[in-house]
Scaffold this motif. Structure first.
Motif, PDB file in Angstrom:
ATOM      1  N   GLN A  34      46.297   4.378  60.871  1.00  0.00           N
ATOM      2  CA  GLN A  34      44.951   3.922  60.366  1.00  0.00           C
ATOM      3  C   GLN A  34      44.054   5.176  59.969  1.00  0.00           C
ATOM      4  O   GLN A  34      43.291   5.010  58.647  1.00  0.00           O
ATOM      5  CB  GLN A  34      44.216   3.169  61.497  1.00  0.00           C
ATOM      6  N   ASP A  35      43.828   6.056  60.553  1.00  0.00           N
ATOM      7  CA  ASP A  35      43.070   7.243  60.396  1.00  0.00           C
ATOM      8  C   ASP A  35      43.803   7.863  58.958  1.00  0.00           C
ATOM      9  O   ASP A  35      42.910   8.624  58.262  1.00  0.00           O
ATOM     10  CB  ASP A  35      42.950   8.483  61.407  1.00  0.00           C
ATOM     11  N   ARG A  36      44.825   7.951  58.861  1.00  0.00           N
ATOM     12  CA  ARG A  36      45.555   8.582  57.731  1.00  0.00           C
ATOM     13  C   ARG A  36      45.336   7.859  56.451  1.00  0.00           C
ATOM     14  O   ARG A  36      44.866   8.562  55.535  1.00  0.00           O
ATOM     15  CB  ARG A  36      47.022   9.084  57.876  1.00  0.00           C
ATOM     16  N   LYS A  37      45.175   6.640  56.597  1.00  0.00           N
ATOM     17  CA  LYS A  37      44.872   5.631  55.485  1.00  0.00           C
ATOM     18  C   LYS A  37      43.532   6.085  55.016  1.00  0.00           C
ATOM     19  O   LYS A  37      43.265   5.877  54.072  1.00  0.00           O
ATOM     20  CB  LYS A  37      45.282   4.250  55.755  1.00  0.00           C
ATOM     21  N   ARG A  38      42.591   5.902  55.957  1.00  0.00           N
ATOM     22  CA  ARG A  38      41.247   5.903  55.798  1.00  0.00           C
ATOM     23  C   ARG A  38      40.676   7.302  55.106  1.00  0.00           C
ATOM     24  O   ARG A  38      40.021   7.522  53.924  1.00  0.00           O
ATOM     25  CB  ARG A  38      40.441   5.944  56.993  1.00  0.00           C
ATOM     26  N   ILE A  39      41.468   8.312  55.575  1.00  0.00           N
ATOM     27  CA  ILE A  39      41.212   9.624  55.189  1.00  0.00           C
ATOM     28  C   ILE A  39      41.649   9.899  53.346  1.00  0.00           C
ATOM     29  O   ILE A  39      40.973  10.377  52.819  1.00  0.00           O
ATOM     30  CB  ILE A  39      41.727  10.973  55.872  1.00  0.00           C
ATOM     31  N   SER A  40      42.782   9.386  53.424  1.00  0.00           N
ATOM     32  CA  SER A  40      43.532   9.216  52.087  1.00  0.00           C
ATOM     33  C   SER A  40      42.450   8.369  50.924  1.00  0.00           C
ATOM     34  O   SER A  40      42.595   8.859  49.661  1.00  0.00           O
ATOM     35  CB  SER A  40      44.946   8.627  51.960  1.00  0.00           C
ATOM     36  N   GLU A  41      42.026   7.325  51.391  1.00  0.00           N
ATOM     37  CA  GLU A  41      41.055   6.640  50.711  1.00  0.00           C
ATOM     38  C   GLU A  41      39.812   7.265  50.366  1.00  0.00           C
ATOM     39  O   GLU A  41      39.204   7.129  48.911  1.00  0.00           O
ATOM     40  CB  GLU A  41      41.094   5.172  51.163  1.00  0.00           C
ATOM     41  N   ASP A  42      39.188   7.496  51.416  1.00  0.00           N
ATOM     42  CA  ASP A  42      37.967   7.928  51.171  1.00  0.00           C
ATOM     43  C   ASP A  42      37.250   9.360  51.938  1.00  0.00           C
ATOM     44  O   ASP A  42      36.343   9.696  51.882  1.00  0.00           O
ATOM     45  CB  ASP A  42      36.651   7.011  52.181  1.00  0.00           C
ATOM     46  N   GLY A  43      38.155   9.873  52.286  1.00  0.00           N
ATOM     47  CA  GLY A  43      38.000  11.525  52.848  1.00  0.00           C
ATOM     48  C   GLY A  43      37.582  11.662  54.108  1.00  0.00           C
ATOM     49  O   GLY A  43      37.568  10.654  54.981  1.00  0.00           O
ATOM     50  N   MET A  44      37.272  12.874  54.276  1.00  0.00           N
ATOM     51  CA  MET A  44      36.560  13.346  55.730  1.00  0.00           C
ATOM     52  C   MET A  44      35.532  14.072  55.679  1.00  0.00           C
ATOM     53  O   MET A  44      35.516  15.264  54.602  1.00  0.00           O
ATOM     54  CB  MET A  44      37.739  13.942  56.510  1.00  0.00           C
ATOM     55  N   SER A  66      33.935  19.056  53.377  1.00  0.00           N
ATOM     56  CA  SER A  66      34.749  17.877  52.842  1.00  0.00           C
ATOM     57  C   SER A  66      36.062  18.184  52.697  1.00  0.00           C
ATOM     58  O   SER A  66      36.383  18.879  52.107  1.00  0.00           O
ATOM     59  CB  SER A  66      34.083  17.283  51.777  1.00  0.00           C
ATOM     60  N   ARG A  67      36.812  17.102  52.968  1.00  0.00           N
ATOM     61  CA  ARG A  67      38.522  16.936  52.492  1.00  0.00           C
ATOM     62  C   ARG A  67      38.802  15.788  51.881  1.00  0.00           C
ATOM     63  O   ARG A  67      38.396  14.626  52.595  1.00  0.00           O
ATOM     64  CB  ARG A  67      39.429  17.231  53.864  1.00  0.00           C
ATOM     65  N   GLY A  68      39.029  15.555  50.910  1.00  0.00           N
ATOM     66  CA  GLY A  68      39.447  14.472  50.049  1.00  0.00           C
ATOM     67  C   GLY A  68      38.173  13.445  49.913  1.00  0.00           C
ATOM     68  O   GLY A  68      38.286  12.375  49.505  1.00  0.00           O
ATOM     69  N   PHE A  69      36.944  13.992  49.926  1.00  0.00           N
ATOM     70  CA  PHE A  69      35.928  13.448  49.531  1.00  0.00           C
ATOM     71  C   PHE A  69      35.244  13.857  48.316  1.00  0.00           C
ATOM     72  O   PHE A  69      34.705  15.106  48.487  1.00  0.00           O
ATOM     73  CB  PHE A  69      34.905  13.432  50.654  1.00  0.00           C
ATOM     74  N   LEU A  70      35.155  13.149  47.340  1.00  0.00           N
ATOM     75  CA  LEU A  70      34.667  13.588  46.044  1.00  0.00           C
ATOM     76  C   LEU A  70      33.631  12.588  45.642  1.00  0.00           C
ATOM     77  O   LEU A  70      33.654  11.402  45.678  1.00  0.00           O
ATOM     78  CB  LEU A  70      35.625  13.290  45.111  1.00  0.00           C
ATOM     79  N   ASP A  71      32.412  13.209  44.998  1.00  0.00           N
ATOM     80  CA  ASP A  71      31.443  12.483  44.596  1.00  0.00           C
ATOM     81  C   ASP A  71      30.651  13.355  43.425  1.00  0.00           C
ATOM     82  O   ASP A  71      30.520  14.443  43.548  1.00  0.00           O
ATOM     83  CB  ASP A  71      30.468  11.911  45.722  1.00  0.00           C
ATOM     84  N   ASP A  72      30.386  12.759  42.485  1.00  0.00           N
ATOM     85  CA  ASP A  72      29.819  13.329  41.283  1.00  0.00           C
ATOM     86  C   ASP A  72      28.202  14.026  42.066  1.00  0.00           C
ATOM     87  O   ASP A  72      27.937  15.130  41.182  1.00  0.00           O
ATOM     88  CB  ASP A  72      29.383  12.526  40.205  1.00  0.00           C
ATOM     89  N   THR A 119      27.338   6.263  48.276  1.00  0.00           N
ATOM     90  CA  THR A 119      28.361   6.289  47.576  1.00  0.00           C
ATOM     91  C   THR A 119      29.413   5.205  47.543  1.00  0.00           C
ATOM     92  O   THR A 119      30.494   4.844  46.863  1.00  0.00           O
ATOM     93  CB  THR A 119      29.341   7.392  47.826  1.00  0.00           C
ATOM     94  N   ARG A 120      29.066   4.057  48.454  1.00  0.00           N
ATOM     95  CA  ARG A 120      30.324   3.029  48.663  1.00  0.00           C
ATOM     96  C   ARG A 120      31.460   3.492  49.412  1.00  0.00           C
ATOM     97  O   ARG A 120      32.499   2.637  49.304  1.00  0.00           O
ATOM     98  CB  ARG A 120      30.277   2.260  47.397  1.00  0.00           C
ATOM     99  N   LYS A 121      31.346   4.832  49.899  1.00  0.00           N
ATOM    100  CA  LYS A 121      32.735   5.193  50.593  1.00  0.00           C
ATOM    101  C   LYS A 121      32.366   5.357  52.141  1.00  0.00           C
ATOM    102  O   LYS A 121      31.307   5.442  52.369  1.00  0.00           O
ATOM    103  CB  LYS A 121      33.153   6.536  50.042  1.00  0.00           C
ATOM    104  N   GLU A 122      33.499   5.258  52.751  1.00  0.00           N
ATOM    105  CA  GLU A 122      33.541   5.253  54.366  1.00  0.00           C
ATOM    106  C   GLU A 122      34.336   6.358  54.725  1.00  0.00           C
ATOM    107  O   GLU A 122      35.253   6.275  55.374  1.00  0.00           O
ATOM    108  CB  GLU A 122      33.864   4.023  54.695  1.00  0.00           C
ATOM    109  N   PRO A 123      33.979   7.825  54.496  1.00  0.00           N
ATOM    110  CA  PRO A 123      34.670   8.710  54.980  1.00  0.00           C
ATOM    111  C   PRO A 123      34.680   8.894  56.545  1.00  0.00           C
ATOM    112  O   PRO A 123      33.781   8.287  57.305  1.00  0.00           O
ATOM    113  CB  PRO A 123      34.042  10.046  54.569  1.00  0.00           C
ATOM    114  N   MET A 124      35.716   9.615  57.113  1.00  0.00           N
ATOM    115  CA  MET A 124      35.596   9.815  58.484  1.00  0.00           C
ATOM    116  C   MET A 124      34.715  10.906  58.579  1.00  0.00           C
ATOM    117  O   MET A 124      34.737  11.752  57.840  1.00  0.00           O
ATOM    118  CB  MET A 124      36.949  10.481  59.004  1.00  0.00           C
TER     119      MET A 124
END
Length: 132
Positions: A34-44, A66-72, A119-124
């Motif tokens: 679950q943690d890996r999926k969350r990080i892959s989708e929304d980052g950390m 930040s890792r895997g979290f991108l935003d303009d 951002t509507r993202k839910e990073p760890m």
């Protein structure tokens, strides 16, 4: 594979499957995936904050990694996160709540809410308080 008279032949098969995590029981596997999926989708986002061991006060502004979290608008978001963390630490200090766990929980909760709104993202969110 067997070798006889310098000739290699496939003589047997070995069943294999996917292994995601080594050394963790099956109950923990669910949380790891679950943690890996969350990080892959929304980052950390890691929030690293040097703190005075004696007084429990901030020694400098938070560092945000930040890792895997991108935003303009990440530079704007970073400024907002910095202010949220500073305010949260100061409020807890004024309320005589010096617990490291209380600080981490408050930072995690407030930063997660802020980032989701922006951002509507839910990073760890991983707060790291370093005693110096």
């Amino acid at each position: 594979m067997d070798i006889e008279n310098s000739i290699a032949r496939s003589t047997r098969s070995i069943p294999v499957g996917s292994t995601y995590v080594d050394g963790i029981d099956e109950g923990m596997m669910k949380f790891v995936l679950q943690d890996r999926k969350r990080i892959s989708e929304d980052g950390m986002l890691m929030i690293i904050l040097p703190m005075s061991k004696a007084e429990g006060e901030m020694l400098s502004e938070p560092e945000i990694v930040s890792r895997g979290f991108l935003d303009d608008h990440f530079s704007e978001i970073r400024k907002g996160i910095n202010q949220i963390v500073i305010d949260a630490i100061n409020e807890l200090h004024e309320a005589n709540r010096y617990s490291w766990n209380a600080k981490k929980k408050q930072i995690k909760k407030l930063v997660w809410k802020y980032v989701k709104e922006k951002t509507r993202k839910e990073p760890m969110i991983i707060p790291i308080l370093i005693e110096i």
